[in-house]
Design a protein around this motif. Structure first.
Motif, short mmCIF file in Angstrom:
data_model
loop_
_atom_site.label_atom_id
_atom_site.label_comp_id
_atom_site.label_asym_id
_atom_site.label_seq_id
_atom_site.Cartn_x
_atom_site.Cartn_y
_atom_site.Cartn_z
N ALA A 34 -6.36 14.27 -34.46
CA ALA A 34 -6.29 15.43 -32.59
C ALA A 34 -7.14 15.61 -31.69
O ALA A 34 -6.61 15.07 -30.80
N LEU A 35 -8.44 15.86 -32.00
CA LEU A 35 -9.27 16.19 -31.28
C LEU A 35 -9.40 15.13 -30.33
O LEU A 35 -10.03 14.90 -29.59
N THR A 36 -10.27 13.71 -31.30
CA THR A 36 -10.22 12.63 -31.15
C THR A 36 -9.46 11.51 -29.78
O THR A 36 -9.64 11.71 -29.30
N ASP A 37 -7.91 11.72 -30.31
CA ASP A 37 -6.61 11.50 -29.29
C ASP A 37 -6.66 12.18 -28.01
O ASP A 37 -6.62 11.37 -27.17
N SER A 38 -6.93 13.60 -27.99
CA SER A 38 -6.92 14.64 -27.30
C SER A 38 -8.35 14.01 -26.41
O SER A 38 -7.75 13.99 -25.05
N MET A 39 -8.90 13.32 -26.82
CA MET A 39 -10.07 13.82 -25.83
C MET A 39 -10.42 12.34 -25.44
O MET A 39 -10.20 11.59 -23.90
N ALA A 40 -9.53 11.90 -25.91
CA ALA A 40 -8.71 9.76 -25.30
C ALA A 40 -8.20 10.32 -24.16
O ALA A 40 -8.13 9.58 -23.15
N ALA A 41 -7.03 10.63 -24.66
CA ALA A 41 -5.86 11.15 -23.26
C ALA A 41 -6.93 11.80 -22.21
O ALA A 41 -6.40 11.37 -21.23
N MET A 42 -7.76 12.66 -22.12
CA MET A 42 -8.18 13.24 -21.51
C MET A 42 -9.38 12.57 -19.84
O MET A 42 -10.19 13.03 -20.09
N LEU A 43 -9.12 10.58 -20.51
CA LEU A 43 -10.92 10.12 -20.56
C LEU A 43 -11.37 10.86 -21.18
O LEU A 43 -12.64 10.42 -19.99
N TRP A 44 -12.75 11.44 -21.74
CA TRP A 44 -13.44 12.19 -21.77
C TRP A 44 -14.10 10.99 -23.10
O TRP A 44 -15.33 10.79 -23.00
N LEU A 45 -13.30 10.44 -23.45
CA LEU A 45 -13.68 8.85 -24.26
C LEU A 45 -12.65 7.75 -24.13
O LEU A 45 -12.23 7.93 -23.43
N SER A 46 -13.74 7.04 -24.46
CA SER A 46 -12.90 5.24 -24.24
C SER A 46 -12.95 4.70 -25.67
O SER A 46 -13.87 4.84 -25.70
N SER A 47 -11.60 3.85 -25.72
CA SER A 47 -12.60 2.07 -26.77
C SER A 47 -13.01 1.12 -26.09
O SER A 47 -12.76 0.86 -24.85
N THR A 48 -14.18 0.82 -26.84
CA THR A 48 -14.48 -0.33 -25.87
C THR A 48 -14.34 -1.24 -28.20
O THR A 48 -15.43 -0.28 -28.54
N ASP A 49 -14.76 -2.07 -27.75
CA ASP A 49 -14.23 -4.00 -28.78
C ASP A 49 -14.27 -2.88 -29.81
O ASP A 49 -14.95 -3.00 -31.30
N GLY A 50 -13.10 -1.56 -30.77
CA GLY A 50 -12.23 -1.15 -31.18
C GLY A 50 -13.48 -0.13 -31.86
O GLY A 50 -13.51 0.82 -32.62
N GLY A 51 -14.43 0.71 -30.53
CA GLY A 51 -14.98 1.54 -31.05
C GLY A 51 -14.86 3.00 -29.65
O GLY A 51 -14.31 2.61 -29.26
N LEU A 52 -15.99 3.38 -29.95
CA LEU A 52 -15.54 4.95 -28.94
C LEU A 52 -17.00 5.24 -28.15
O LEU A 52 -17.58 4.70 -29.21
N GLN A 53 -17.15 4.84 -26.60
CA GLN A 53 -17.71 5.62 -26.16
C GLN A 53 -17.60 6.78 -24.73
O GLN A 53 -15.79 7.01 -24.72
N ALA A 54 -18.55 7.46 -24.49
CA ALA A 54 -18.38 8.85 -24.13
C ALA A 54 -17.97 8.06 -22.41
O ALA A 54 -18.92 7.28 -22.38
N THR A 55 -17.13 8.86 -21.85
CA THR A 55 -17.51 8.34 -20.25
C THR A 55 -18.08 9.97 -19.51
O THR A 55 -18.29 10.33 -20.71
N GLU A 56 -18.13 9.70 -18.45
CA GLU A 56 -19.13 10.57 -18.13
C GLU A 56 -18.18 11.73 -17.11
O GLU A 56 -18.84 12.99 -17.71
N VAL A 57 -17.09 11.42 -17.46
CA VAL A 57 -16.77 12.95 -17.35
C VAL A 57 -16.50 13.70 -18.98
O VAL A 57 -16.66 14.58 -18.36
#
Length: 231
Positions: free
Chosen positions: A122-145
């Protein structure tokens, strides 16, 4: 040349060794006596099983006084075991205690050094929805935001993006069948949650209890609403 998978297969082939690994997957360091009791085997039998796991490179042993404490070797080994877990059947539940533990594990748990179960996903999904995380090639990457937000919460230290270990990693969750956040950022988030007493280890097993403060914090900062307690 190929790899000899039979050595690893042998190390994982005993039910007692499976029980031991499951208990150590929260990153804890436990004495042989505790592991023997959990696996319901004698101390001498536990010693033999632990020797196999150490020899296979899955577990390490550290002397502390008269006892030896055992833990999963490192995050890379934990990652391999987590991936294998998605291919394995669940342990049959034959008692109320096992049923309660299964619910706790599914609700919230530590997986080596990061949050897993419903809470971690749930925390991972939330951070993706808030654009704190982005998906890259099936992985995760933290955004500047995301980095700025996590730093403002005190989760990411000033030098938190530096290091040899990947900052973010997508880890398959064997109970939710969806990924949760791992890597250094996952470990920092879990450590912060423990220090703030948002979660606390259950009295036994690997499950985590979400405290009232934790339920409020997860809702305030991530919009995540899960029942506090161990479900």
């Amino acid at each position: 040349m190929g790899r000899d998978f039979t050595a690893l297969g042998h190390a994982l082939s005993a039910a007692a060794r499976s029980t031991i690994l499951n208990l150590l997957m929260d990153g804890s360091s436990r004495p042989a006596s505790e592991l023997a009791a959990a696996a319901r085997i004698s101390a001498s039998t536990a010693s033999e099983h632990l020797g196999v796991l150490v020899e296979a490179g899955l577990v390490t042993a550290t002397p502390r006084g008269r006892q030896r404490f055992y833990r999963v070797k490192d995050p890379a080994v934990a990652q391999v075991l987590e991936h294998l877990g998605t291919l394995c059947p669940e342990t049959p539940v034959v008692s109320f205690r096992q049923s309660s533990e299964a619910r706790r594990l599914s609700h919230a748990r530590l997986y080596y050094d990061h949050l897993a179960g419903s809470l971690g996903v749930a925390l991972t999904d939330s951070m993706a929805a808030m654009l704190w995380l982005s998906s890259t090639d099936g992985g995760l990457q933290a955004t500047e935001v995301g980095l700025d937000a996590l730093a403002s919460l005190g989760i990411l230290p000033p030098d938190g993006t530096a290091g040899r270990r990947p900052l973010c990693r997508s880890c398959p969750d064997w109970t939710e069948r969806r990924p949760h956040l791992a890597g250094r950022l996952g470990a920092l988030l879990a450590g912060h949650a423990l220090r703030k007493a948002w979660v606390r280890p259950a009295a036994r097993g690997r499950g985590l209890t979400i405290t009232e403060d934790g339920a409020a914090a997860f809702k305030q900062h991530w919009g995540v609403v899960l029942p506090n307690g161990s479900a």
